[in-house]
Each structure stands twice: as structure tokens, then as C-alpha cells.
Design a protein around this motif. Sequence first.
Motif, PDB file in Angstrom:
ATOM      1  N   TYR A 266      -5.763   5.821  -5.411  1.00  0.00           N
ATOM      2  CA  TYR A 266      -6.411   4.516  -5.559  1.00  0.00           C
ATOM      3  C   TYR A 266      -7.858   4.779  -5.968  1.00  0.00           C
ATOM      4  CZ  TYR A 266      -2.596   2.062  -3.130  1.00  0.00           C
ATOM      5  OH  TYR A 266      -1.380   1.529  -2.783  1.00  0.00           O
TER       6      TYR A 266
ATOM      7  N   ARG B  36       0.870  -1.188   0.000  1.00  0.00           N
ATOM      8  CA  ARG B  36       0.000   0.000   0.000  1.00  0.00           C
ATOM      9  C   ARG B  36       0.904   1.233   0.000  1.00  0.00           C
ATOM     10  NH1 ARG B  36      -5.611   0.471  -0.648  1.00  0.00           N
ATOM     11  NH2 ARG B  36      -6.128   2.642  -0.204  1.00  0.00           N
ATOM     12  N   TYR B  37       0.812   2.034  -1.044  1.00  0.00           N
ATOM     13  CA  TYR B  37       1.680   3.204  -1.168  1.00  0.00           C
ATOM     14  C   TYR B  37       1.022   4.402  -0.486  1.00  0.00           C
ATOM     15  CZ  TYR B  37       3.497   0.136  -4.803  1.00  0.00           C
ATOM     16  OH  TYR B  37       3.987  -0.950  -5.484  1.00  0.00           O
ATOM     17  N   ARG B  38       1.837   5.145   0.283  1.00  0.00           N
ATOM     18  CA  ARG B  38       1.285   6.267   1.038  1.00  0.00           C
ATOM     19  C   ARG B  38       2.104   7.541   0.811  1.00  0.00           C
ATOM     20  NH1 ARG B  38       1.653   6.393   6.246  1.00  0.00           N
ATOM     21  NH2 ARG B  38       3.354   4.871   6.421  1.00  0.00           N
ATOM     22  N   ARG B  39       1.398   8.653   0.725  1.00  0.00           N
ATOM     23  CA  ARG B  39       2.051   9.951   0.688  1.00  0.00           C
ATOM     24  C   ARG B  39       2.061  10.496   2.109  1.00  0.00           C
ATOM     25  NH1 ARG B  39      -1.194  14.197  -2.509  1.00  0.00           N
ATOM     26  NH2 ARG B  39      -2.078  14.714  -0.479  1.00  0.00           N
ATOM     27  N   VAL B  40       3.235  10.918   2.561  1.00  0.00           N
ATOM     28  CA  VAL B  40       3.351  11.394   3.946  1.00  0.00           C
ATOM     29  C   VAL B  40       3.891  12.825   3.955  1.00  0.00           C
ATOM     30  CG1 VAL B  40       3.716   9.082   4.880  1.00  0.00           C
ATOM     31  CG2 VAL B  40       5.692  10.430   4.160  1.00  0.00           C
TER      32      VAL B  40
ATOM     33  N   THR C 255       6.814   4.946  -6.657  1.00  0.00           N
ATOM     34  CA  THR C 255       6.318   3.654  -6.171  1.00  0.00           C
ATOM     35  C   THR C 255       7.336   2.540  -6.373  1.00  0.00           C
ATOM     36  OG1 THR C 255       5.155   3.325  -8.275  1.00  0.00           O
ATOM     37  CG2 THR C 255       3.868   4.201  -6.437  1.00  0.00           C
TER      38      THR C 255
ATOM     39  N   GLU D 231       5.578  14.173   0.412  1.00  0.00           N
ATOM     40  CA  GLU D 231       4.874  15.045  -0.505  1.00  0.00           C
ATOM     41  C   GLU D 231       5.683  16.308  -0.822  1.00  0.00           C
ATOM     42  OE1 GLU D 231       1.388  15.675   1.752  1.00  0.00           O
ATOM     43  OE2 GLU D 231       2.219  17.309   2.970  1.00  0.00           O
TER      44      GLU D 231
ATOM     45  N   THR E 290       6.544   4.599   1.417  1.00  0.00           N
ATOM     46  CA  THR E 290       6.051   5.941   1.742  1.00  0.00           C
ATOM     47  C   THR E 290       6.809   6.951   0.891  1.00  0.00           C
ATOM     48  OG1 THR E 290       7.640   6.277   3.542  1.00  0.00           O
ATOM     49  CG2 THR E 290       5.488   5.322   4.112  1.00  0.00           C
TER      50      THR E 290
END
Length: 589
Positions: A305, A95-99, A273, A287, A284
Motif C-alpha cells: 500500500y 484490507r489485504y494482508r500477507r501472513v 487479491t 507468504e 489473507t
Amino acid sequence: MPTVSVKRDLLFQALGQTFTDEEFDELCFEFGLELDEITSEKDMISREQGDQRAEGASDVVLYKIDVPANRYDLLCLEGLVRGLQVFKEKLEAPRYRRVSPVSGEPQKLIITEETASVRPFAVAAVLRNITFDQERYESFIELQEKLHQNICRKRTLVAIGTHDLDTISGPFTYTAKPPGDIRFKPLNQSKEYTATELMSLYKGDSHLKQYLHIIEDQPVYPIIYDSNGVVLSMPPIINGDHSKISTNTKNVFIECTATDLTKAKIVLDMMVTMFSEYCEEPFTVEEAEVVYPDGSSHLLPELAYWTETLKGEYINRRIGINESAESLAKLLTRMCLKSEVTGEGDEIKVEIPPTRSDVIHACDIMEDAAMAYGFNNIVRTTPRTYTVANQLPLNKLTELLRTDLAAAGFTEALTFALCSREDIADKLGKNISETRAVHISNPKTAEFQVARTTLLSGLLKTVASNRKMPLPLKLFEISDIVLKDDTRDVGARNNRRLCAVYYNKSPGFEVIHGLLDRIMQLLEVKQGRENGYHIRAAEGDTFFPGRCAEIFAHGKSIGHLGVLHPDVITRFELTMPCSALDMDIEPFL
């Protein structure tokens, strides 16, 4: 299809399993890929440049894998391994996340209004606390190049810049300036150059010269500065040497400038990614804020997503299988499309990750289900509808005429459907505006500017290229020309024509006339003014005055024949008389 070269041992190590060449070939086939070649750097150099040049080259075994052109997530070792591991159910899709940054504001990229005339869009992101080694670094650079050649369309749509964030300081400014006002030290160079000097320097560079045309005719060139005036890059040509990344780089600032914002976002998503797994906190991405000239700002990357809902019956019917919704959801999950049954009949909810930009419709999801199920596992069945193929009447007539024209002593030529404006206008003594030609909006060469409106110019160029052959030269071609037609939905139509030329020391009008009579005999059209065919004296700039005739069949004009004008012959670099026949064969269907 793009080809990805990966080191076999490195690939097996990442997969956690060793395969024979045959086993890995089978695995690739099941996943929708093709193991194109098993080679090594030494073998490739030896094959292309000889054994001497290959001395000292690496003999590490390389797998060259063909990847579908729309699967940008498989263009590097990292994405390939991740996809295969999920397919083999050894790994769950990450699961890719922007932090947000741990401390302080996000890095900011400010776009000025001067960029509007060259490359108006830009996106950015940061890979924080990443760990490179030589293999990872090379894969990172290679992915950029693969994307540049693929979705970026050789940097015309998107250009990627990667920078060591610790060597520069934000906020960053993306602007455009006259080439004489830009000065910096480009990547791998020892001194500073102006942008004008760089354009001259790189005209001799085998790699970069192919990108110069993108901006070299523009009054201003795009340029990115940091807060201290340090140049990061001059997209889409070259990065600055000051911020170049290395295996020791810990924080990577990625910027993409573009003429297509959607493509830029896809490219940025792919870059972050694929390599976010090497960050201190895997998968992660930090941003970055992009500020547009109108004052609006956006946090990127989007890493969006989205979900699509479809019926199991839709998938089964399209593929030709009979699987439960639960089984289909499991198949799709193996293709990195996390899926679950909603409980409402056989409805399946599919989540599309940011790495799968190729999925834009339910049919793309269905295709992945078929791939996971295995094309070889689909039972072959007889279609419920029975259809019999039949040759298109126009093509059948064309084939019959080709055979008999060859029997008449003429040699068939196949010429290009595209040609220059001169070929169909100036050289034939016509005005381009009267030809109803379809023009190519962005021709790559002067030889391919328009779609041909006559077959004659192609045959005359063929004769010119074969002047050393024994005389006479008797050529023919039966192919389509393209004409503008406002009544068609595409604004143009194809027209099947027959053209023949006779080139000799004497004009040979009687030979061409005899060929016309033979064609009409084959078409069972008798001589006659009302129900048959006849010729009538005519004038045309292409033909010699008094040596041209218009062909009529069933009362309608279908073409011309005659001796070509000396000026036309000279323009095609010919030196002897030439007779030609040019006619429409569609009325005879």
C-alpha cells in the motif's frame, strides 16, 4: 479493451440485487465500464458456427463487459463485484494482508543462475485453505488467461503457474535445462514427453502454439521442480499434470516466471487479491520466500500500500467542478482508493491498494474522482481561452493535390507504412545501408521489417496485385515516408512525398512527364533553371539507363522520374513497362 464475460444471474447474486439490462448498463457507465453485449453461449455458437453446432449449448444469459486495459482488478467476477459494491457504498474496500505460515517455514522457491538467459525472474505465494466450487474454479482459470493476454503480453513478459500444494513438496527449484534433458507428463496428457517432443506436439495445438516461439530457439528451457524432482511447470508453455488444481484443491501454490519483475509482482498481487476472499481467513495470503542466484531472498507477495497527497483544488480545477475536500475524499473512497482529509487546508491523503497498479500519478487519482462524480454531472462551460483550429498547411496542400491528380486520370492508392527490407532495397536495386531506413527491432512478419523510405515499392506491389485490371494502370499516392535523422530527438523524421506510376504495354514516359508539368502548373512553379523547375538527365539503379531524369525546383533536387529498369519490374512480378514519378512536395509549402 479486454472483455469480461460473466453469468448474469451469478453476478446479480453476488451483488445482492437484481437489475434490468438498462439499469445495469447505466451502473456500468457510471463506474467507467461498458456493457458491450447481452448474449449466451448458445447464441454465440449459433452466430459463429450455425444453429446445428449450437444444439445442447448453454443458454444462460451472459453479460460481456468492456473493461479498461489498465484495470486488471476488474478482469474477473470477484474483482468486478467487489469494485461495484464499494462504488455503491455497500461494502468497504477490503484490507489485504500477507501472513506467515501457521506452522513451519514459508514455501521456498530457489532460482538458479541458469535461468538468466531465458526468464530470470520468479515470484510466488500460497492461497491457504481456499474453497472452490465450479464457478469459482472457472473464474480462477479465466483470470489467468485474461492476465496472460493483457499485462503478460501473451506470456512473453510473465507466465502464471498454479498448483495443488498438497500434491507437491517444497522447496521448489526454478532452473533451466537443455530440452532433451527435460521429461515430464504435461497437463491433460496421458504419457511423458521430453521438452523437444512437446514443442512438436503443441505446434498443432490452436491454443499453445502461439507461445512456442518464446523459448523454442533457446538452448535451455525454464523448468520448475519440487524437492522430489516432480515437474511443476515448463514456463511459459505448460504446467505439469501431477500438480494440476481442481475444485477439491484446498491449498494453491502460485508461481509467476518473468522477464519483467515489476509486471510479475503485479500479476501475483492480482491473482492472490482476487481470490483470497475464498480463503478460510478472507483476504489473507500466505507468504513464500524466493531465493535469487546471488543469495538474496524476498518474501512475497508484496501487497504494498502506498499513499499520495494532493490538493482538492487540483482535482476541482482539472475536472471543472467545485467540491469540498471531504466530498472528494468520499468520491475517491468509492473507487477503492481510501481517502481522508489531512486537515491542512484542502489536502487529501489517498491510499492506493495493491489492486490498483494503474494508479501511478496524481492525474490517475483525479480521473477516478471525475468518474465517481459522474461525467454527465459535470456542468458544460465555455472555455476561458478561445482558439480556432486550422488545417496543417502540409495536409492542405496534400488534399488539393489529391483532388487534381484524380482529375488527371490517376487513381489514388493507400499502401502500408511498413514493408520488407527487400521492397525498399534489393527489389529497387539499392543497398539497404544507403536507404536511411528505420528498422523495426522485433518485426512480427517479414513483410513489416522497416518503415518505408519510398512510396514506389508500395505502388508497384499494388499494380502487381491488380494485373488483371484493364490497362493502362495509373496510380498515385501522397503520403509520408520515414527517414533516419540524427538531428531529431527521436532519431527519425517524416517526409511527405508524391509518387505516381504508369503501367502499360508501352513505357509512357510522356504521360509521367505530363503529370509532372501539371503538378508544377498547380503549384504555380514555372519552367526555368533558377526560379522555376527543370529536369536533368540522371542515372539510377531503379531506372532504365538513359531513361531517367532528376527533378529540380528553385535550384534544389526534389525527386526523379523515368522508365523503371526491367530488373525492378521483374522483381515485383510485373511483365510490362512502367514509368514512375517520385518527388518531395514539402519544398512547395
